[in-house]
Design a protein around this motif. Sequence first.
Motif, PDB file in Angstrom:
ATOM      1  N   LYS A 171     -34.224  43.350  34.183  1.00 29.11           N
ATOM      2  CA  LYS A 171     -34.084  43.572  32.748  1.00 29.11           C
ATOM      3  C   LYS A 171     -35.151  42.793  31.971  1.00 29.11           C
ATOM      4  CE  LYS A 171     -29.082  44.344  33.106  1.00 29.11           C
ATOM      5  NZ  LYS A 171     -27.735  43.861  32.723  1.00 29.11           N
ATOM      6  N   GLU A 192     -30.740  42.640  39.114  1.00 21.27           N
ATOM      7  CA  GLU A 192     -29.304  42.852  39.056  1.00 21.27           C
ATOM      8  C   GLU A 192     -28.982  44.290  39.469  1.00 21.27           C
ATOM      9  OE1 GLU A 192     -27.813  41.801  35.139  1.00 21.27           O
ATOM     10  OE2 GLU A 192     -29.554  40.503  34.815  1.00 21.27           O
ATOM     11  N   LEU A 230     -27.947  47.917  39.174  1.00 19.20           N
ATOM     12  CA  LEU A 230     -27.966  48.843  38.049  1.00 19.20           C
ATOM     13  C   LEU A 230     -26.600  49.508  37.929  1.00 19.20           C
ATOM     14  CD1 LEU A 230     -29.525  50.397  35.837  1.00 19.20           C
ATOM     15  CD2 LEU A 230     -30.212  52.043  37.598  1.00 19.20           C
ATOM     16  N   ASP A 231     -25.932  49.265  36.813  1.00 20.74           N
ATOM     17  CA  ASP A 231     -24.619  49.877  36.609  1.00 20.74           C
ATOM     18  C   ASP A 231     -24.713  51.008  35.597  1.00 20.74           C
ATOM     19  OD1 ASP A 231     -24.702  48.693  34.050  1.00 20.74           O
ATOM     20  OD2 ASP A 231     -23.558  46.944  34.711  1.00 20.74           O
ATOM     21  N   VAL A 261     -23.389  51.409  32.640  1.00 19.63           N
ATOM     22  CA  VAL A 261     -23.583  51.024  31.236  1.00 19.63           C
ATOM     23  C   VAL A 261     -25.066  50.799  30.931  1.00 19.63           C
ATOM     24  CG1 VAL A 261     -23.100  49.256  29.488  1.00 19.63           C
ATOM     25  CG2 VAL A 261     -21.278  50.025  31.040  1.00 19.63           C
ATOM     26  N   TYR A 262     -25.723  50.048  31.818  1.00 19.86           N
ATOM     27  CA  TYR A 262     -27.137  49.752  31.564  1.00 19.86           C
ATOM     28  C   TYR A 262     -28.010  50.985  31.800  1.00 19.86           C
ATOM     29  CZ  TYR A 262     -31.374  47.020  31.036  1.00 19.86           C
ATOM     30  OH  TYR A 262     -32.571  46.537  30.574  1.00 19.86           O
ATOM     31  N   TYR A 263     -27.602  51.824  32.746  1.00 18.65           N
ATOM     32  CA  TYR A 263     -28.324  53.070  32.979  1.00 18.65           C
ATOM     33  C   TYR A 263     -28.347  53.912  31.706  1.00 18.65           C
ATOM     34  CZ  TYR A 263     -29.414  57.770  34.631  1.00 18.65           C
ATOM     35  OH  TYR A 263     -29.963  59.023  34.781  1.00 18.65           O
ATOM     36  N   GLU A 264     -27.227  53.993  31.015  1.00 14.92           N
ATOM     37  CA  GLU A 264     -27.155  54.772  29.775  1.00 14.92           C
ATOM     38  C   GLU A 264     -28.057  54.169  28.697  1.00 14.92           C
ATOM     39  OE1 GLU A 264     -25.838  57.644  29.278  1.00 14.92           O
ATOM     40  OE2 GLU A 264     -25.047  57.757  31.329  1.00 14.92           O
ATOM     41  N   GLN A 265     -28.176  52.842  28.677  1.00 11.94           N
ATOM     42  CA  GLN A 265     -29.080  52.200  27.721  1.00 11.94           C
ATOM     43  C   GLN A 265     -30.529  52.585  28.018  1.00 11.94           C
ATOM     44  OE1 GLN A 265     -28.507  47.951  26.980  1.00 11.94           O
ATOM     45  NE2 GLN A 265     -26.400  48.103  27.664  1.00 11.94           N
ATOM     46  N   ILE A 266     -30.867  52.633  29.303  1.00 17.34           N
ATOM     47  CA  ILE A 266     -32.230  53.006  29.697  1.00 17.34           C
ATOM     48  C   ILE A 266     -32.526  54.444  29.288  1.00 17.34           C
ATOM     49  CG2 ILE A 266     -33.758  53.410  31.661  1.00 17.34           C
ATOM     50  CD1 ILE A 266     -32.328  51.130  33.116  1.00 17.34           C
ATOM     51  N   ALA A 307     -32.942  50.058  26.102  1.00 15.22           N
ATOM     52  CA  ALA A 307     -32.887  48.936  27.047  1.00 15.22           C
ATOM     53  C   ALA A 307     -33.888  47.834  26.719  1.00 15.22           C
ATOM     54  CB  ALA A 307     -33.119  49.438  28.474  1.00 15.22           C
TER      55      ALA A 307
END
Length: 604
Positions: free
Chosen positions: A580, A587, A589-590, A592-597, A602
């Motif tokens: 990140k 970390e 990749l989950d 939630v963060y995938y959707e931010q990307i 992100a």
Amino acid sequence: MSFVKETVSSAKVIASLIPVVFRAVASRPSEDEVDNIGLRLAGTAARYPDKTAVIFEGESISWGELDRRASQVAHFLHDRGVEPGDCVSLLMENRIEFLALFFGIVRAGAIASLINTNLRGLQLVHCITTTRAKTLIFGGELTEAVAEVKGDCNLTEAEDFLWVADGDSGIQPNWAVNFDALVKGSDPMPENVVPATIRKDPAIYIFTSGTTGLPKASIQKHNRLISGMDAGSNIGIKIVADDCIHICLPLYHATGLMVGFGPALHAGATVFLRRKFSASHFLEDVREHGCNTFLYIGELCRYLLAQPEKPDDSDNPLVKMTGNGLRPDIWMTFKNRFGIERIVEFYGASEGNTGFINLFNRDCTVGTTIIPPSLIEYDVGSDTIVRDAAGWCKRVAKGEPGLLLGPITAASEFEGYTDKEATEKKILRNVFKEGDAYFNTGDLVKAVDAGFAFGMKHYQFVDRVGDTFRWKGENCSTNEVGEIINQHSSVQICNVYGVEIAGTDGRAGMAAIVLHEGQAFDSEAMSVLIVRDLASYARPIFLRILQELPLTGTFKLQKGDLREAAYHPDKCSDEVYVLKPGRDRYEMLDEVYYEQIISGQAGY
């Protein structure tokens, strides 16, 4: 009516260029002529001795004083045994001292090897040793980086390491010489001692991450630097003495030094220099210092557009900008929001022999060129050049993207690298006929309709191909990154490639890794290795853990399917780790963060 206006505008541009081009051709100097970048600084200093040359962090220096400091540096190096043709490495962030040192090195007749300040570990050692540098001059801000590798640099401690303080901060290490203290007491170099450097002599080494291996030192002769800065000032961005150019790109890079500072030197203009880019302070800076010119790369423009929009964004002194990588999807938005009248986009590699420049101020194009390039068919999926049944390359159809080649001729040399083997790898031979030779840019480019411009073709950059990806304005060798990751004891093999991230330019690095049997992925240990030995822009953003790597029919690593799947969970079920922004540990990749990307939120 618009057609008439455009015709008149193009005619005026061409009319203004005719005398410039005529003079350049008629008075084309011999490469054996005594002329060099150091003499050009002396000439500007003679014309504008008291005019401000550079403004940096509340300090300013005149052209006369900059020339005097450079002469002191040259004299000091000469007295220490630096001879014409020797190499001196320079590792320093943007600041006034960088410029005084650079011009001092070349005035002494030496070659300035400009090293990327992001490099660490093996990469840094390689850049110092591959050029057989006689000494290393480094900024106090980079003492820690040098301390980690000084034992591997083939240089003598307390003798060949020259330390330059960064303001009042930092303490001189006992293994380095205090360069400031010694140079300040040195007299300027007497004219009869200055080496008679000629135009064809090497001036600098600029490191480029090509398609294979560690960074390669591309050779830049004085002739190339002088021609570039003359052209940039006269027919490119057209800088004049009253201008002030905003430069925040690193001076160790060809764009910052040759495209930005070079034309300013030629014209005697003022440079507002920043150590690093700041989107939040950009308009404040240009307004305070009256910057009417901006040196950019596309990523900077995207960062500026991401700032909260204000009604007075266009109320600033900027009227023109030059750089590369401003993509068509944001071109007009940027131009209109900040009130830019002229965008001189260009394309060209520091070591390349072909390029384009947007002389006619056409929107969304890298411009045109005098020497026609060749665009050949390239199969991106299989990562190979397409040839016909007879073995010749095939030119692309009109409007189609193709691999850009630059013909190697007496008029368009390819000077190459210090490494002869690396030079040969960039040359494509027997392209259209027996015995011909072309510089392989490794880029896909296409011709576009840019409106009426006397039938001259205009071009757009499409993408990188092969074993290189471009991230944060830097070209990154996938093999170079892979060699670092493969050093980890748990890694059997890895495959590195570029993937897209929403809202960014270029490609982010991604590595597919196969571990040795019985090994588990150790995120902590892998993070330490990557952060320690790879520059920040070269670090893969994603790591994918595979059971085996897909191979081509000739047992080469297959990148096509991996690029297609990228980090998307619907296309790959393997574990994917992410680095990140601002973090130094990978970390998992989950979702939630995938959707931010995917939504471009992100922060990359």
